[in-house]
Design a protein around this motif. Structure first.
Motif, short mmCIF file in Angstrom:
data_model
loop_
_atom_site.label_atom_id
_atom_site.label_comp_id
_atom_site.label_asym_id
_atom_site.label_seq_id
_atom_site.Cartn_x
_atom_site.Cartn_y
_atom_site.Cartn_z
N LEU A 1 74.57 72.49 69.49
CA LEU A 1 75.98 71.72 69.16
C LEU A 1 75.42 70.49 67.97
CD1 LEU A 1 78.26 71.88 72.26
CD2 LEU A 1 78.67 72.93 70.09
N ALA A 2 74.48 69.66 68.57
CA ALA A 2 73.92 68.58 67.94
C ALA A 2 73.57 69.03 66.89
CB ALA A 2 73.04 67.54 68.77
N PHE A 3 72.53 70.10 66.61
CA PHE A 3 71.79 70.59 65.55
C PHE A 3 72.72 70.95 64.46
CE2 PHE A 3 69.19 73.55 63.03
CZ PHE A 3 68.06 73.15 63.19
N ALA A 4 73.81 71.37 64.88
CA ALA A 4 74.72 72.12 63.76
C ALA A 4 75.29 70.83 62.94
CB ALA A 4 76.12 72.71 64.40
N LEU A 5 75.34 69.67 63.85
CA LEU A 5 76.01 68.56 63.29
C LEU A 5 75.15 67.62 62.23
CD1 LEU A 5 78.07 67.03 66.38
CD2 LEU A 5 79.14 68.32 64.15
N VAL A 6 73.87 67.85 62.59
CA VAL A 6 72.79 66.99 61.70
C VAL A 6 73.01 66.93 60.15
CG1 VAL A 6 70.44 66.80 61.11
CG2 VAL A 6 71.16 66.91 63.44
N GLY A 7 73.13 68.32 59.85
CA GLY A 7 73.25 68.65 58.26
C GLY A 7 74.72 67.94 57.55
N GLN A 8 75.48 67.77 58.49
CA GLN A 8 76.86 67.30 58.09
C GLN A 8 76.85 65.77 57.82
OE1 GLN A 8 78.15 70.36 57.63
NE2 GLN A 8 76.76 71.01 59.02
N SER A 9 75.90 65.05 58.12
CA SER A 9 75.91 63.45 58.16
C SER A 9 75.04 63.31 56.72
CB SER A 9 75.35 62.98 59.58
OG SER A 9 75.35 61.69 59.22
N ASP A 10 75.52 62.18 56.34
CA ASP A 10 74.61 61.41 55.38
C ASP A 10 74.10 60.02 55.57
OD1 ASP A 10 77.13 60.20 54.93
OD2 ASP A 10 77.41 60.78 52.98
N SER A 11 74.28 59.73 56.95
CA SER A 11 73.98 58.51 57.34
C SER A 11 72.67 58.71 58.41
CB SER A 11 74.99 57.99 58.27
OG SER A 11 74.46 56.89 59.05
N VAL A 12 71.59 57.89 57.97
CA VAL A 12 70.27 58.01 58.72
C VAL A 12 70.56 57.59 60.02
CG1 VAL A 12 68.00 56.94 58.79
CG2 VAL A 12 69.03 57.46 56.50
N PRO A 13 71.28 56.39 60.38
CA PRO A 13 71.39 56.19 61.95
C PRO A 13 71.89 57.34 62.65
CG PRO A 13 71.89 54.29 60.62
CD PRO A 13 71.82 55.49 59.66
N VAL A 14 73.04 58.05 61.97
CA VAL A 14 73.82 59.08 62.80
C VAL A 14 72.84 60.36 62.71
CG1 VAL A 14 75.67 60.71 62.40
CG2 VAL A 14 76.20 58.27 62.07
N VAL A 15 72.02 60.62 61.83
CA VAL A 15 71.01 61.94 61.67
C VAL A 15 70.41 61.45 63.06
CG1 VAL A 15 69.18 62.85 60.71
CG2 VAL A 15 71.31 62.47 59.71
N CYS A 16 69.65 60.38 63.13
CA CYS A 16 68.63 59.94 64.05
C CYS A 16 69.38 60.15 65.65
CB CYS A 16 68.11 58.71 64.03
SG CYS A 16 67.00 58.41 62.53
N GLY A 17 70.49 59.66 65.85
CA GLY A 17 71.37 59.91 66.93
C GLY A 17 71.47 61.35 67.31
N LEU A 18 71.85 62.19 66.38
CA LEU A 18 71.97 63.44 66.76
C LEU A 18 70.75 64.32 67.06
CD1 LEU A 18 74.56 64.47 64.05
CD2 LEU A 18 74.94 64.32 66.18
N LEU A 19 69.71 63.86 66.25
CA LEU A 19 68.36 64.28 66.65
C LEU A 19 67.95 63.88 67.88
CD1 LEU A 19 66.41 63.84 63.30
CD2 LEU A 19 67.36 65.99 64.02
N VAL A 20 68.22 62.82 68.70
CA VAL A 20 67.97 62.51 69.86
C VAL A 20 68.66 63.64 70.83
CG1 VAL A 20 68.20 60.97 71.75
CG2 VAL A 20 67.40 60.15 69.42
N LEU A 21 69.94 63.98 70.77
CA LEU A 21 70.72 65.05 71.25
C LEU A 21 69.92 66.18 71.45
CD1 LEU A 21 74.20 63.87 70.81
CD2 LEU A 21 72.71 63.42 72.66
#
Length: 423
Positions: free
Chosen positions: A116-136
């Motif tokens: 679920l988190a992986f699917a959302l990573v590519g939808q974000s253009d914010s570096v902090p949001v990407v980092c948070g999703l990668l943690v999940l």
């Protein structure tokens, strides 16, 4: 806090797998091995593709001028998160008691969170949001890693562990090559690639986790003691071979990743290939063929002649030769040769090192924690730190990068020679 029933402070004589009453005796079926491999394929899709190509693509799209810095940051975030999450996930997995299966429950929950988190990573253009999703994503990966790793020690007899280790290792290569073909040649949109890989990974795990039963753990394998006791790794003095095996895994994987993580940039910036993504895919396919053959062959050899260390050393030697060839002669022809050497070396290492690790575990009651720690330790952010430092300090000199890769693998080969309880 309940004290452990035996003295865990002093060194103990190693118990060979053949004499250890905790080692399974009932063979697993070929269907079990194939479905187990398919579940690992789903896991490696979520692990290998980000580190090898997808994070590089994402960083390039977010900020081309800072692509190396961003790619290294994203890799570092994932690696640190999974290393921190694994001890707790392993502790909880070892203590879980479910009729449906403690390992299956943790693996399925981890796959769901990670996908679920992986699917959302590519939808974000914010570096902090990407980092948070990668943690999940990393937290989910930790649950899968400790559960699937422990199944080898829980359910597979010693004379089948070479094949089980091949089922663990070979899907890495299939995931990398097939996944790279998918996200570079078929799916050209970065955001679509992330959710497509997430769906595929989840589909791969379901046949094994929903279709294969899990035996109830013996009563003697129930962990004892409190949270602090069970989260604390075994003392080095009590389990030296366990830590030498961990060092081997960490260093050889780090040396491999130092070179492969920046492959997309190498073929474009150093080899000046007109189609960097196509060239990287070609090298990966060469690597795949040789790695698959070596993984299968080394697994069979390991089961028939259970001498683990010579095969690990041979695998390291091939990888060192691959890295040094690129350091000495950065040409396309050399890159093709290096891909073949790396495939033979890493395939041999993959099929044997996991078996070796199961044979130096210090306690049958903490298998998920201890195997998880070894598998997570290989994700220590050595590769992105070394890669970033070398490429920054040398003005992106890839010869220096591959020389560093060879040195790290050499240190890993030395570590395996220090193991005493396994031949």
């Amino acid at each position: 806090m309940t004290a452990p029933p035996e003295d865990r402070t002093g060194p103990q004589e190693p118990v060979g797998p053949a004499e250890d009453p905790s080692v399974p005796r009932t063979p697993v079926t070929p269907a079990w091995l194939w479905l187990f491999a398919l579940a690992w394929l789903g896991f490696w899709l979520l692990v290998m593709l980000p580190s090898q190509v997808m994070l590089a693509q994402l960083a390039r799209d977010l900020d081309p001028g800072r692509k190396v810095r961003l790619a290294s940051t994203f890799q570092g975030v994932m690696l640190v998160a999974i290393v921190l999450a694994v001890p707790l996930a392993g502790f909880l997995c070892d203590r879980t008691r479910l009729a449906w299966g403690r390992r299956r429950a943790w693996a399925l929950g981890g796959f769901t969170l990670a996908a679920l988190a992986f699917a959302l990573v590519g939808q974000s253009d914010s570096v902090p949001v990407v980092c948070g999703l990668l943690v999940l994503v990393a937290f989910g990966q930790a649950g899968v890693l400790v559960a699937l790793s422990a199944m080898i020690a829980d359910q597979v007899p010693v004379n089948q562990r070479g094949r089980a280790s091949a089922a663990f290792g070979a899907p890495q290569v299939v995931a990398l090559a097939g996944g790279m073909a998918l996200v570079t040649e078929v799916i050209h949109d970065v955001s679509t690639a992330w959710w497509a890989i997430a769906v595929l990974a989840l589909a791969c795990c379901l046949p094994f986790l929903l279709g294969v039963g899990e035996p109830a753990p013996p009563a003697r394998t129930r962990p004892v003691g409190g949270l602090l006791h069970n989260l604390t790794p075994p003392r080095p003095r009590r389990a030296p071979d366990y830590y030498w095996a961990m060092s081997t895994r960490v260093l050889i994987n780090a040396g491999n990743l130092v070179g492969t993580a920046y492959l997309l940039y190498y073929v474009g910036d150093a080899l000046h290939r007109p189609d960097p993504e196509g060239a990287a895919l070609t090298l990966t396919l060469v690597y795949l063929v040789f790695c698959l053959v070596a993984t299968y062959a080394a697994g069979l050899i390991s089961d028939r002649r259970p001498r683990r260390k010579p095969l690990v050393l041979a695998g390291a030697a091939f990888q060192i030769a691959a890295a040094l060839s690129l350091a000495v002669s950065p040409t396309w022809e050399t890159a093709l040769l290096a891909a073949a050497l790396l495939g033979v070396g890493y395939g041999t290492f993959l099929s044997v090192d996991q078996v070796l690790t199961t044979e130096v575990l210090p306690d049958e009651r903490t298998r998920a924690r201890d195997l998880g720690l070894v598998n997570a330790a290989q994700n220590l952010p050595i590769a992105p730190m070394v890669g970033f430092a070398v490429l920054t300090l040398t003005n992106e000199n890839y010869r220096a990068l591959y020389a560093a890769s060879a040195l790290i693998v050499l240190l890993g080969a030395w570590s395996v020679t220090r193991i005493r309880s396994v031949s």
